[in-house]
Structures are given as C-alpha cells and as structure tokens.
Design a protein around this motif. Structure first.
Motif, PDB file in Angstrom:
ATOM      1  N   ALA A  71       0.750  -1.183  -0.057  1.00 42.63           N
ATOM      2  CA  ALA A  71      -0.006   0.037  -0.205  1.00 42.63           C
ATOM      3  C   ALA A  71       0.847   1.082  -0.067  1.00 42.63           C
ATOM      4  N   LYS A  93     -11.069   1.772  -4.392  1.00 44.11           N
ATOM      5  CA  LYS A  93     -10.968   0.425  -4.368  1.00 44.11           C
ATOM      6  C   LYS A  93      -9.759   0.052  -4.208  1.00 44.11           C
ATOM      7  N   VAL A  94      -9.539  -1.137  -3.462  1.00 44.16           N
ATOM      8  CA  VAL A  94      -8.363  -1.899  -3.062  1.00 44.16           C
ATOM      9  C   VAL A  94      -8.598  -3.327  -3.773  1.00 44.16           C
ATOM     10  N   ASN A 112      -5.845  -6.819   5.037  1.00 43.48           N
ATOM     11  CA  ASN A 112      -6.085  -5.513   6.142  1.00 43.48           C
ATOM     12  C   ASN A 112      -5.019  -4.621   6.453  1.00 43.48           C
ATOM     13  N   SER A 115      -5.334  -2.015   3.939  1.00 42.11           N
ATOM     14  CA  SER A 115      -6.475  -1.312   4.252  1.00 42.11           C
ATOM     15  C   SER A 115      -6.199  -0.544   5.489  1.00 42.11           C
ATOM     16  N   GLU A 116      -5.681  -0.761   6.312  1.00 39.29           N
ATOM     17  CA  GLU A 116      -5.229  -0.124   7.823  1.00 39.29           C
ATOM     18  C   GLU A 116      -4.378   0.936   7.550  1.00 39.29           C
ATOM     19  N   HIS A 128     -12.685   2.403   1.689  1.00 42.12           N
ATOM     20  CA  HIS A 128     -12.811   2.051   0.351  1.00 42.12           C
ATOM     21  C   HIS A 128     -13.444   0.350   0.373  1.00 42.12           C
ATOM     22  N   ARG A 130     -13.092  -3.426  -1.279  1.00 43.66           N
ATOM     23  CA  ARG A 130     -11.933  -4.099  -1.401  1.00 43.66           C
ATOM     24  C   ARG A 130     -12.479  -5.684  -1.746  1.00 43.66           C
ATOM     25  N   ILE A 148      -4.580  -0.325  -6.009  1.00 42.11           N
ATOM     26  CA  ILE A 148      -5.557   0.806  -5.635  1.00 42.11           C
ATOM     27  C   ILE A 148      -5.989   1.533  -6.568  1.00 42.11           C
TER      28      ILE A 148
END
Length: 154
Positions: A71, A93-94, A112, A115-116, A128, A130, A148
């Motif tokens: 990320a 979006k991921v 995660n 995302s985190e 987002h 995912r 992403i």
C-alpha cells in the motif's frame, strides 16, 4: 511536505521511490480524476524481503506487514502521476492478491495490512471497497500484491 506525507512521517514511514515496472506497463496511470495503480509488490529498496506462499513459508502476520508495504508503494505510484497526495479525494477500491498455500483462507486478514495503512494515513478518505483474492503464485514469488484505485479532487 504534503499533509499526507507529514502523516506518514508521524507514523515513522517515508514514501519510497516508485518501484520500477517488471514488464511492459506503468506503475500508475491517471484517467480524468482517477489514478489506477498497477499491482504493487512489497519491494523494499528494490528487493522482496521475503518470498513464498502465505500459510506455508510466510505467516499471515508477515504477509499483513507485506500488504502494508504494498500500500505504501501504491501511494508512491499515485504521487508519481498526481504530483501531490493531498489531491486524493478518496481511495475507491483496493484489490489484493495473496499467494496462498492450498489450505490458507485468511486472505482478508492479510489485506487488512493495506486497508489499515490507508485508513491511518488518509482517515475517512482511505475507506474503500476491497477484494482479497487467493492465487497460486505471484511475480517473483511475492507473497502479496496490491493495487489501488484513487479518486482525485477536481
């Protein structure tokens, strides 16, 4: 320094150089107000810190940390075409891919990590949709790959 990069610094992180492509593609492409990144591997200083399948050679916790690195690399790719991470209106979006042992089903937990990180760095703009997909193998035998889609402010 942008506010997003200052937040990264507060977290003890720095935005890396964009990872050069491994084949015939660009790390990120802007189309209108959107930036699409290519799949980002967890490269650190041009190397994969670990290789193998999650649930076999790589633990789920290690893979979660690697997704975080992916990320961070994706944010570097976004900056390379947007010019400034403060232009991010939101992460839309991921999509994450996890090279998984046959019996590993913890792909969402691995993703995660990505995302985190996006939430820590971007706050509400980092929330987002995912997808977390288990695959047989990834380039260079990487355990994780993340792409992403980001919307920029008009």
């Amino acid at each position: 320094m942008s506010a997003v990069e200052a937040r990264l610094a507060d977290l003890g992180l720095t935005l890396p150089e964009v990872v050069p492509p491994l084949a015939a593609y660009q790390p990120a492409v802007r189309s209108g107000q959107y930036v699409y990144t290519a799949g980002q591997l967890p490269m650190v200083d041009g190397q994969l810190p670990v290789t193998g399948k999650v649930g076999a050679e790589v633990t789920a916790d290690e893979a979660k940390d690697l997704a975080r690195t992916c990320a961070l690399n994706a944010l570097a790719a976004v900056k390379s075409v947007a010019g400034d991470l403060d232009l991010i209106a939101r992460v839309v979006k991921v999509t994450g891919f996890v090279a998984s042992a046959a019996d590993f089903t913890g792909q969402p937990g691995v993703l995660n990590g990505a995302s985190e990180l996006l939430g820590e760095v971007l706050g509400d703009k980092g929330v987002h949709a995912r997808s977390a997909v288990g695959v047989a193998v990834l380039p260079l035998d990487a355990p994780v790959e993340v792409e992403i889609l980001v919307e920029l402010v008009p």
